[in-house]
Design a protein around this motif. Sequence first.
Motif, mmCIF file in Angstrom:
data_model
loop_
_atom_site.group_PDB
_atom_site.id
_atom_site.type_symbol
_atom_site.label_atom_id
_atom_site.label_comp_id
_atom_site.label_asym_id
_atom_site.label_seq_id
_atom_site.Cartn_x
_atom_site.Cartn_y
_atom_site.Cartn_z
ATOM 1 N N LYS A 76 0.740 -1.248 -0.101
ATOM 2 C CA LYS A 76 0.091 0.070 -0.007
ATOM 3 C C LYS A 76 0.844 1.247 -0.094
ATOM 4 C CE LYS A 76 -2.148 0.741 3.806
ATOM 5 N NZ LYS A 76 -3.550 0.608 4.862
ATOM 6 N N GLN A 77 1.803 1.197 0.793
ATOM 7 C CA GLN A 77 2.704 2.436 0.871
ATOM 8 C C GLN A 77 3.641 2.735 -0.584
ATOM 9 O OE1 GLN A 77 2.971 4.519 3.428
ATOM 10 N NE2 GLN A 77 4.460 5.795 2.025
ATOM 11 N N LEU A 78 3.937 1.608 -1.062
ATOM 12 C CA LEU A 78 4.453 1.698 -2.308
ATOM 13 C C LEU A 78 3.937 2.401 -3.453
ATOM 14 C CD1 LEU A 78 6.891 -1.723 -2.433
ATOM 15 C CD2 LEU A 78 7.512 0.594 -2.415
ATOM 16 N N VAL A 79 2.391 2.065 -3.511
ATOM 17 C CA VAL A 79 1.723 2.775 -4.258
ATOM 18 C C VAL A 79 1.574 4.450 -4.329
ATOM 19 C CG1 VAL A 79 -0.795 3.189 -5.343
ATOM 20 C CG2 VAL A 79 0.004 0.617 -4.397
ATOM 21 N N ILE A 80 1.890 4.601 -2.924
ATOM 22 C CA ILE A 80 1.786 6.282 -2.737
ATOM 23 C C ILE A 80 3.119 6.751 -3.018
ATOM 24 C CG2 ILE A 80 1.709 7.834 -0.751
ATOM 25 C CD1 ILE A 80 -0.354 6.023 0.608
ATOM 26 N N ASP A 81 4.163 6.034 -2.685
ATOM 27 C CA ASP A 81 5.595 6.145 -2.958
ATOM 28 C C ASP A 81 5.954 6.659 -4.566
ATOM 29 O OD1 ASP A 81 6.035 6.102 -0.415
ATOM 30 O OD2 ASP A 81 7.130 4.533 -0.405
ATOM 31 N N GLU A 82 5.300 5.454 -5.346
ATOM 32 C CA GLU A 82 5.493 5.726 -6.740
ATOM 33 C C GLU A 82 4.731 6.711 -7.339
ATOM 34 O OE1 GLU A 82 5.531 2.672 -10.634
ATOM 35 O OE2 GLU A 82 4.066 2.215 -9.254
ATOM 36 N N ALA A 83 3.367 7.057 -6.843
ATOM 37 C CA ALA A 83 2.724 8.263 -7.457
ATOM 38 C C ALA A 83 3.440 9.459 -6.843
ATOM 39 C CB ALA A 83 1.267 8.187 -6.549
ATOM 40 N N ASN A 84 3.973 9.487 -5.886
ATOM 41 C CA ASN A 84 4.674 10.927 -5.332
ATOM 42 C C ASN A 84 5.970 10.946 -6.348
ATOM 43 O OD1 ASN A 84 2.691 11.466 -3.197
ATOM 44 N ND2 ASN A 84 4.019 10.362 -1.667
ATOM 45 N N ALA A 85 6.615 10.040 -6.597
ATOM 46 C CA ALA A 85 7.962 9.824 -7.428
ATOM 47 C C ALA A 85 7.506 10.350 -8.688
ATOM 48 C CB ALA A 85 8.655 8.433 -7.346
ATOM 49 N N ILE A 86 6.456 9.746 -9.407
ATOM 50 C CA ILE A 86 6.166 10.094 -10.825
ATOM 51 C C ILE A 86 5.840 11.469 -10.862
ATOM 52 C CG2 ILE A 86 4.546 9.688 -12.654
ATOM 53 C CD1 ILE A 86 4.478 6.570 -11.722
ATOM 54 N N GLY A 87 5.104 12.039 -9.807
ATOM 55 C CA GLY A 87 4.644 13.444 -9.781
ATOM 56 C C GLY A 87 5.691 14.180 -9.563
ATOM 57 N N THR A 88 6.767 13.869 -8.782
ATOM 58 C CA THR A 88 7.852 14.881 -8.793
ATOM 59 C C THR A 88 8.589 14.946 -10.177
ATOM 60 O OG1 THR A 88 8.120 14.113 -6.419
ATOM 61 C CG2 THR A 88 9.957 15.076 -7.566
ATOM 62 N N ALA A 89 8.829 13.605 -10.648
ATOM 63 C CA ALA A 89 9.487 13.645 -11.960
ATOM 64 C C ALA A 89 8.887 14.511 -13.149
ATOM 65 C CB ALA A 89 9.583 12.283 -12.397
ATOM 66 N N TYR A 90 7.475 14.454 -13.017
ATOM 67 C CA TYR A 90 6.540 15.328 -13.846
ATOM 68 C C TYR A 90 6.772 16.760 -14.011
ATOM 69 C CZ TYR A 90 2.874 16.618 -16.787
ATOM 70 O OH TYR A 90 1.525 17.045 -17.788
ATOM 71 N N LEU A 91 7.012 17.010 -12.643
ATOM 72 C CA LEU A 91 7.217 18.596 -12.428
ATOM 73 C C LEU A 91 8.399 18.941 -12.738
ATOM 74 C CD1 LEU A 91 5.356 18.785 -8.860
ATOM 75 C CD2 LEU A 91 4.685 19.650 -10.974
ATOM 76 N N ARG A 92 9.389 18.052 -12.365
ATOM 77 C CA ARG A 92 10.868 18.409 -12.679
ATOM 78 C C ARG A 92 11.075 18.408 -14.384
ATOM 79 N NH1 ARG A 92 14.138 15.637 -7.961
ATOM 80 N NH2 ARG A 92 13.486 16.886 -6.136
ATOM 81 N N ALA A 93 10.301 17.600 -14.959
ATOM 82 C CA ALA A 93 10.269 17.449 -16.414
ATOM 83 C C ALA A 93 9.756 18.898 -17.014
ATOM 84 C CB ALA A 93 9.517 16.329 -16.951
ATOM 85 N N GLY A 94 8.891 19.577 -16.063
ATOM 86 C CA GLY A 94 8.464 20.699 -16.862
ATOM 87 C C GLY A 94 9.358 22.065 -16.678
ATOM 88 N N MET A 95 10.669 21.548 -15.899
ATOM 89 C CA MET A 95 11.737 22.864 -15.667
ATOM 90 C C MET A 95 12.764 22.481 -16.828
ATOM 91 S SD MET A 95 12.007 22.052 -11.616
ATOM 92 C CE MET A 95 13.276 23.291 -11.641
ATOM 93 N N GLN A 96 12.626 21.610 -17.707
ATOM 94 C CA GLN A 96 13.563 21.117 -18.782
ATOM 95 C C GLN A 96 13.384 21.969 -19.843
ATOM 96 O OE1 GLN A 96 16.170 19.280 -17.211
ATOM 97 N NE2 GLN A 96 14.716 19.249 -15.596
ATOM 98 N N ALA A 97 14.359 21.853 -20.871
ATOM 99 C CA ALA A 97 14.398 22.696 -22.194
ATOM 100 C C ALA A 97 12.955 22.210 -22.950
ATOM 101 C CB ALA A 97 15.566 22.803 -22.738
ATOM 102 N N GLU A 98 12.613 22.973 -23.819
ATOM 103 C CA GLU A 98 11.466 22.593 -24.683
ATOM 104 C C GLU A 98 11.630 21.226 -25.472
ATOM 105 O OE1 GLU A 98 7.793 21.825 -25.981
ATOM 106 O OE2 GLU A 98 8.305 23.190 -24.259
#
Length: 264
Positions: A76-98
């Motif tokens: 159950k905790q790993l589901v939350i951890d993976e969702a948080n990790a993907i969300g963080t990666a998505y936000l940081r991807a938005g900081m990259q060059a176009e």
Amino acid sequence: MMLYLLDHPVDLFVMVVVVLLLAHEFGFRLRAWAKNRDDNDWEKEVHQARNQVGLLLSLLIGFTLSMALNRFDERKQLVIDEANAIGTAYLRAGMQAESMRSDAQELLRDYVDARLAIFGRTTEIDEHGVEVKRARQIQDQLWKQATSAAQQTPTPIVGLYVSALNDVIDLDAKRVAARRNRVPPDIWALMTVLAVVTSLIIGYGQRRRAALLTFVPVFTVAISMSLIADLDSPVHGLIQVSQQSMQLLSDDLHKQFSAQLNQE
């Protein structure tokens, strides 16, 4: 047969009830053949043996339940951890060059949907399945993009994105491993033997038939074993790990993408 029952707690409950009732009946009939069945000292020894075996069974059930519950909480905790990790990666991807921002975010949206398709199924994970292959393919594409960006522009922003992407990939392996981490078969075998012996001794110690003494111990053990199997099974059963965190993330990412399209 045993593996099937461990993945189907309702069927396991029925089987345990039947087996333990048969063991109880066999023990009750054995008493009728005993020569010293009216000896009070002998009866005390039977009750002591019943209490000792029953105590050992209770301890083993409690220990196994704790194991199954820990494994359930981990999944159950790993589901939350993976969702948080993907969300963080998505936000940081938005900081990259176009040049890579749009592709990376699109791939991450597809990755969330692929992960939901993998872990939302009520069957075992098929390593050769379409969803698993798609998720692996997306991982490879994301990592190639990140590697290329890190080589061309090794900035701290790129480093943060690479770190977040590495966490996403690591959690894939952790979730698969947690799904396969089950209560060992040896413990199930020992618990089954102790349950049968306990039921047999209870029947052996009864002077007359009593529904309360017959069915209460049987149903108690059957419910306990079924609950353990339910918590331990990542696929079937009444108690399942919710994928709500991943589903909410998927909805949120798609809403953000739709909002961006509307603004453009």
